[in-house]
Design a protein around this motif. Structure first.
Motif: not given
Length: 282
Positions: A30-31, A106-113
């Motif tokens: 999970s994330y 943790q999954l490489g599926l989150d990004a902060d812009i």
């Protein structure tokens, strides 16, 4: 997995890896409790983006995340006055818990812009370490401030309209403003979720890629969390009203809650079994 390895702090192991695993790309877990095999690095600079805080080495992600950042930044450069995007943390080279900062990513599926509109995309490494984003939240925490513009909404809408995106986290006053000022079909707003702390950047969370067995997309869904098709509802209003009121001194004191274990408390035994293989891969 040996007993000693299983009980080792996961963030120390994942935080020590400077390169991705030589595996096919896959997100496990999970994330906020997982890892990433076969990560891809977002180039430090592209035609419509720059990765920030390079010393953190967190510009790694699932290939779908890297592709998303590239196409979103290109769309932003075309449709707004922004030169593109300043991209904050995505993930570590092998995902997993971090030594500092995020519980998720943790999954490489989150990004902060970053919510700072880029005026140029030739920042030096030093500038990327020292430059700070700007808050879009007013001091009263109830409204946006003068840093917020219509272009910010265009950027958020472009991100939320992408089919790969599961949800977006941003400060509640920004969503309130968008609920009041968006025109036409507002269904994209359902993906935009209010959350504390997201007033210097917005956080994009992608769905688990198709065929990613063992990857867990977040629940409840945005549809389940919303009282209507946009999420412009009484729950949103709570964030800028009741949530900001001082506690009632006459209210009974709540029972102390047992402290939850966070990402920096996890040992390898807490993560999916595949994460051990991700760590040991060359």
């Amino acid at each position: 997995m040996t007993e000693s390895f299983a009980q080792t702090k996961a963030n120390k192991l994942f935080g020590s890896k400077n390169s991705p695993s030589q595996q096919s790309s896959h997100a496990y877990g999970s994330y906020a409790k997982g890892c990433l095999a076969g990560a891809v690095q977002l180039p430090e600079t592209g035609p419509t983006w720059q990765a920030m805080r390079l010393s953190r080495n967190r510009n790694w992600g699932h290939p779908e995340t890297i592709d998303f950042v590239k196409r979103l930044s290109a769309q932003v450069a075309q449709e707004t006055d922004w030169a593109g995007l300043y991209v904050g943390d995505i993930s570590q080279p092998r995902g997993g818990p971090m030594l500092s900062g995020h519980q998720s990513h943790q999954l490489g599926l989150d990004a902060d812009i970053w919510l700072l509109p880029p005026k140029r995309l030739n920042l030096s490494r030093k500038e990327r370490e020292n430059l700070s984003s700007k808050t879009v939240r007013a001091k009263n925490w109830r409204t946006v401030n003068s840093n917020w513009t219509h272009d910010h909404m265009k950027v958020i809408k472009a991100a939320a309209s992408d089919p790969a995106v599961d949800r977006i986290f941003i400060t509640a006053p920004a969503k309130v403003w968008m609920c009041e000022n968006a025109r036409g079909n507002k269904r994209w707003l359902q993906k935009v979720r209010p959350f504390w702390g997201h007033h210097y950047h917005f956080h994009v969370r992608l769905k688990c890629p198709a065929g990613s067995v063992g990857c867990k997309t977040q629940t409840p869904t945005v549809k389940q969390l919303s009282k209507n098709a946009t999420g412009c509802d009484s729950d949103l209003n709570w964030w800028v009203t009741t949530a900001l009121e001082p506690p009632d001194p006459n209210a009974p004191k709540p029972k102390p809650k047992k402290k939850k274990r966070g990402a920096r408390d996890y040992v390898m035994a807490d993560l999916p079994n595949q994460c051990g293989t991700v760590l040991k891969s060359q």
